[in-house]
Design a protein around this motif. Structure first.
Motif, PDB file in Angstrom:
ATOM      1  N   ALA A 208       8.359  -8.256   2.994  1.00  0.00           N
ATOM      2  CA  ALA A 208       8.010  -7.882   3.997  1.00  0.00           C
ATOM      3  C   ALA A 208       6.748  -7.109   4.247  1.00  0.00           C
ATOM      4  O   ALA A 208       6.203  -7.241   4.839  1.00  0.00           O
ATOM      5  N   ARG A 209       6.785  -5.947   3.097  1.00  0.00           N
ATOM      6  CA  ARG A 209       6.233  -5.135   2.847  1.00  0.00           C
ATOM      7  C   ARG A 209       4.534  -5.432   2.602  1.00  0.00           C
ATOM      8  O   ARG A 209       3.472  -4.796   2.797  1.00  0.00           O
ATOM      9  N   ASN A 210       4.374  -6.641   1.832  1.00  0.00           N
ATOM     10  CA  ASN A 210       3.592  -7.012   0.744  1.00  0.00           C
ATOM     11  C   ASN A 210       2.936  -8.261   2.023  1.00  0.00           C
ATOM     12  O   ASN A 210       2.018  -8.893   1.805  1.00  0.00           O
TER      13      ASN A 210
ATOM     14  N   VAL B 242      13.535  13.467  -7.527  1.00  0.00           N
ATOM     15  CA  VAL B 242      14.387  13.107  -6.857  1.00  0.00           C
ATOM     16  C   VAL B 242      14.967  11.642  -5.521  1.00  0.00           C
ATOM     17  O   VAL B 242      13.876  11.205  -5.436  1.00  0.00           O
ATOM     18  N   ASP B 243      15.841  10.892  -6.155  1.00  0.00           N
ATOM     19  CA  ASP B 243      15.680   9.343  -5.784  1.00  0.00           C
ATOM     20  C   ASP B 243      17.071   9.525  -5.140  1.00  0.00           C
ATOM     21  O   ASP B 243      17.923   9.218  -6.175  1.00  0.00           O
ATOM     22  N   ARG B 244      17.167   9.618  -3.566  1.00  0.00           N
ATOM     23  CA  ARG B 244      18.778   9.236  -3.509  1.00  0.00           C
ATOM     24  C   ARG B 244      19.279   8.233  -2.296  1.00  0.00           C
ATOM     25  O   ARG B 244      18.207   8.556  -1.225  1.00  0.00           O
TER      26      ARG B 244
ATOM     27  N   GLU C 276      11.601  -8.977  -4.999  1.00  0.00           N
ATOM     28  CA  GLU C 276      10.248  -8.317  -5.773  1.00  0.00           C
ATOM     29  C   GLU C 276      10.665  -6.881  -5.242  1.00  0.00           C
ATOM     30  O   GLU C 276      11.888  -6.339  -4.335  1.00  0.00           O
ATOM     31  N   GLN C 277      10.660  -5.926  -5.960  1.00  0.00           N
ATOM     32  CA  GLN C 277      11.126  -3.992  -5.159  1.00  0.00           C
ATOM     33  C   GLN C 277      10.745  -4.354  -3.395  1.00  0.00           C
ATOM     34  O   GLN C 277       9.759  -4.580  -3.235  1.00  0.00           O
ATOM     35  N   HIS C 278      11.426  -3.492  -3.394  1.00  0.00           N
ATOM     36  CA  HIS C 278      11.833  -3.504  -1.343  1.00  0.00           C
ATOM     37  C   HIS C 278      11.649  -4.195  -0.939  1.00  0.00           C
ATOM     38  O   HIS C 278      10.998  -4.189   0.225  1.00  0.00           O
ATOM     39  N   GLY C 279      11.557  -6.290  -1.299  1.00  0.00           N
ATOM     40  CA  GLY C 279      11.323  -6.459  -0.787  1.00  0.00           C
ATOM     41  C   GLY C 279       9.788  -7.133  -0.438  1.00  0.00           C
ATOM     42  O   GLY C 279       9.715  -6.552  -0.613  1.00  0.00           O
TER      43      GLY C 279
ATOM     44  N   TYR D 187      12.860   2.490   6.595  1.00  0.00           N
ATOM     45  CA  TYR D 187      11.530   2.525   7.427  1.00  0.00           C
ATOM     46  C   TYR D 187      11.431   3.843   6.153  1.00  0.00           C
ATOM     47  O   TYR D 187      11.491   4.673   6.186  1.00  0.00           O
ATOM     48  N   HIS D 188      10.279   3.111   5.004  1.00  0.00           N
ATOM     49  CA  HIS D 188      10.234   3.905   3.655  1.00  0.00           C
ATOM     50  C   HIS D 188       9.060   4.933   3.910  1.00  0.00           C
ATOM     51  O   HIS D 188       8.138   4.681   3.973  1.00  0.00           O
ATOM     52  N   THR D 189       9.386   6.217   4.514  1.00  0.00           N
ATOM     53  CA  THR D 189       8.554   7.176   5.772  1.00  0.00           C
ATOM     54  C   THR D 189       8.148   7.873   4.452  1.00  0.00           C
ATOM     55  O   THR D 189       8.641   9.489   4.272  1.00  0.00           O
TER      56      THR D 189
ATOM     57  N   GLN E 123      15.146  -6.737   1.136  1.00  0.00           N
ATOM     58  CA  GLN E 123      16.351  -6.129  -0.020  1.00  0.00           C
ATOM     59  C   GLN E 123      15.855  -4.447  -0.524  1.00  0.00           C
ATOM     60  O   GLN E 123      14.794  -4.472   0.190  1.00  0.00           O
ATOM     61  N   PHE E 124      16.266  -4.051  -0.379  1.00  0.00           N
ATOM     62  CA  PHE E 124      16.139  -2.678  -0.797  1.00  0.00           C
ATOM     63  C   PHE E 124      15.775  -2.295  -2.394  1.00  0.00           C
ATOM     64  O   PHE E 124      16.748  -2.484  -3.082  1.00  0.00           O
ATOM     65  N   GLY E 125      14.855  -1.388  -3.045  1.00  0.00           N
ATOM     66  CA  GLY E 125      14.515  -1.161  -4.280  1.00  0.00           C
ATOM     67  C   GLY E 125      15.202  -2.661  -5.041  1.00  0.00           C
ATOM     68  O   GLY E 125      14.622  -3.336  -4.810  1.00  0.00           O
TER      69      GLY E 125
ATOM     70  N   ILE F 247       0.588  -1.320  -0.302  1.00  0.00           N
ATOM     71  CA  ILE F 247      -0.094  -0.090   0.212  1.00  0.00           C
ATOM     72  C   ILE F 247       0.763   1.389   0.314  1.00  0.00           C
ATOM     73  O   ILE F 247       2.065   1.188   0.748  1.00  0.00           O
ATOM     74  N   ARG F 248       0.813   2.162  -0.603  1.00  0.00           N
ATOM     75  CA  ARG F 248       1.657   3.504  -0.962  1.00  0.00           C
ATOM     76  C   ARG F 248       0.448   4.154   0.448  1.00  0.00           C
ATOM     77  O   ARG F 248      -0.141   4.217   0.319  1.00  0.00           O
ATOM     78  N   GLY F 249       2.562   4.576   0.867  1.00  0.00           N
ATOM     79  CA  GLY F 249       2.012   5.338   2.030  1.00  0.00           C
ATOM     80  C   GLY F 249       2.076   5.031   3.620  1.00  0.00           C
ATOM     81  O   GLY F 249       2.955   3.712   3.199  1.00  0.00           O
TER      82      GLY F 249
HETATM   83  O1  BG6 Z   1       6.954   2.348  -5.575  1.00  0.00           O
HETATM   84  P1  BG6 Z   1       7.728   2.009  -4.731  1.00  0.00           P
HETATM   85  O2  BG6 Z   1       8.349   0.661  -4.624  1.00  0.00           O
HETATM   86  O3  BG6 Z   1       6.439   1.610  -4.044  1.00  0.00           O
HETATM   87  O4  BG6 Z   1       8.955   2.261  -4.801  1.00  0.00           O
HETATM   88  C1  BG6 Z   1       8.606   4.173  -4.235  1.00  0.00           C
HETATM   89  C2  BG6 Z   1      10.690   4.691  -4.272  1.00  0.00           C
HETATM   90  O5  BG6 Z   1      11.336   4.342  -3.047  1.00  0.00           O
HETATM   91  C3  BG6 Z   1      12.077   4.835  -3.201  1.00  0.00           C
HETATM   92  O6  BG6 Z   1      12.678   4.905  -2.160  1.00  0.00           O
HETATM   93  C4  BG6 Z   1      12.862   4.258  -4.546  1.00  0.00           C
HETATM   94  O7  BG6 Z   1      14.232   5.176  -3.864  1.00  0.00           O
HETATM   95  C5  BG6 Z   1      12.589   4.757  -5.450  1.00  0.00           C
HETATM   96  O8  BG6 Z   1      13.766   4.166  -6.918  1.00  0.00           O
HETATM   97  C6  BG6 Z   1      11.221   4.489  -5.470  1.00  0.00           C
HETATM   98  O9  BG6 Z   1      10.830   5.112  -6.482  1.00  0.00           O
END
Ligand code: BG6
Length: 257
Positions: free
Chosen positions: A34-36, A156-158, A29-32, A111-113, A21-23, A11-13
């Motif tokens: 655990a979040r799913n 920005v994506d850093r 899968e993207q970001h591993g 923690y993708h805050t 895994q990160f990214g 869920i985005r947010g």
């Molecule tokens: O769309 P997701 O998988 O939640 O990721 C969103 C963004 O998450 C960020 O943390 C990454 O650095 C980006 O590259 C990525 O696009």
């Protein structure tokens, strides 16, 4: 947000947990995974220092790998997450990853805050100036940030490296500051998709990039390795203070907690 609440996609947010895994730097899968996942309530978590939850409401969650997860990432672990809320609104998250495998394993974490801001062009981040970062928009090339606080006028994506344990995100229009304190998490990811990428994401409104910013406490550049029986802890505390308090409150050289 136009988040889509439909498992098994993230869920985005909020604050998704990126693990192991990160990214896209790995075979998962993207970001591993655990979040799913559906985490269970941990009825009997190993104790934490009393200070961690004194006077706070909290919940303990637990994630163990499924058979399916072990096929893609063959390492047995227990991931315990305590989420605590203090009476003043401070949110803290404590992640404990234990290796219950016969061999060491290595993972990345964030923690993708998602922070809600009044207007991205009025926001600045303090605490990351002069640091090195990997730019995800330039094949993870390494650059050095200039001396000024970070502001936003494009995508920005850093991943900022070796960051202080306290970072401040100042929202000029709302006159409020998010203070992010962390421990065990050397990196900070800063992400705003800006207009083009927002339009390309189905679960993100075209204009929503103006009102959000991700600032993640993370361990990415140097992934974490834990031996059998060992446990790693990564902490994040998020507070919101009026910006006028900030100069007293914010000291980037302060210990995280
Ligand atoms: O769309 P997701 O998988 O939640 O990721 C969103 C963004 O998450 C960020 O943390 C990454 O650095 C980006 O590259 C990525 O696009």
């Amino acid at each position: 947000m136009q988040a889509i609440f439909k498992p098994p996609k993230a869920i985005r947010g909020g604050i998704p947990i990126c693990f192991p895994q990160f990214g896209n730097c790995g075979s998962l899968e993207q970001h591993g995974f655990a979040r799913n996942k559906i985490w269970v309530i941990d009825e009997n978590p190993p104790p934490l220092p009393p200070n961690d939850s004194n006077g706070k409401a909290f919940i303990d969650l637990l994630l163990k790998p499924s058979e399916e997860d072990l096929k893609g990432w063959p390492h047995s672990f227990e991931f315990r997450l305590r989420v605590s809320l203090a009476a003043n609104g401070d949110l803290s998250m404590i992640s404990r990853v234990r290796n219950i495998n016969g061999k060491p394993f290595t993972y990345s974490f964030a923690y993708h805050t998602y922070l809600s801001v009044s207007d991205i062009s009025e926001v600045r981040i303090e605490g990351l100036e002069t640091l090195d970062y990997l730019d995800n928009l330039c094949q993870k090339e390494r650059f050095t940030e200039q001396g000024d606080a970070i502001t936003f006028e494009s995508e920005v994506d850093r991943v900022y490296l070796s960051t202080p344990n306290v970072i401040a995100v100042l929202d000029h229009e709302k006159k409020r500051t998010f203070v992010i304190k962390k421990e065990g998490l050397p990196d900070v990811v800063v992400w705003n998709p800006w207009d083009k990428k927002s339009k390309a994401m189905a679960d993100f409104g075209d204009e929503e990039y103006k009102y959000m910013l991700c600032v993640d406490g993370a361990a990415i550049e140097k992934p974490i390795t834990i031996k059998p029986g060992e446990e790693w802890t990564g902490r994040l505390e998020l507070s919101v203070v009026p910006s006028s308090y900030c100069s007293e409150y914010f000291d980037p050289h302060q210990r995280g907690f």
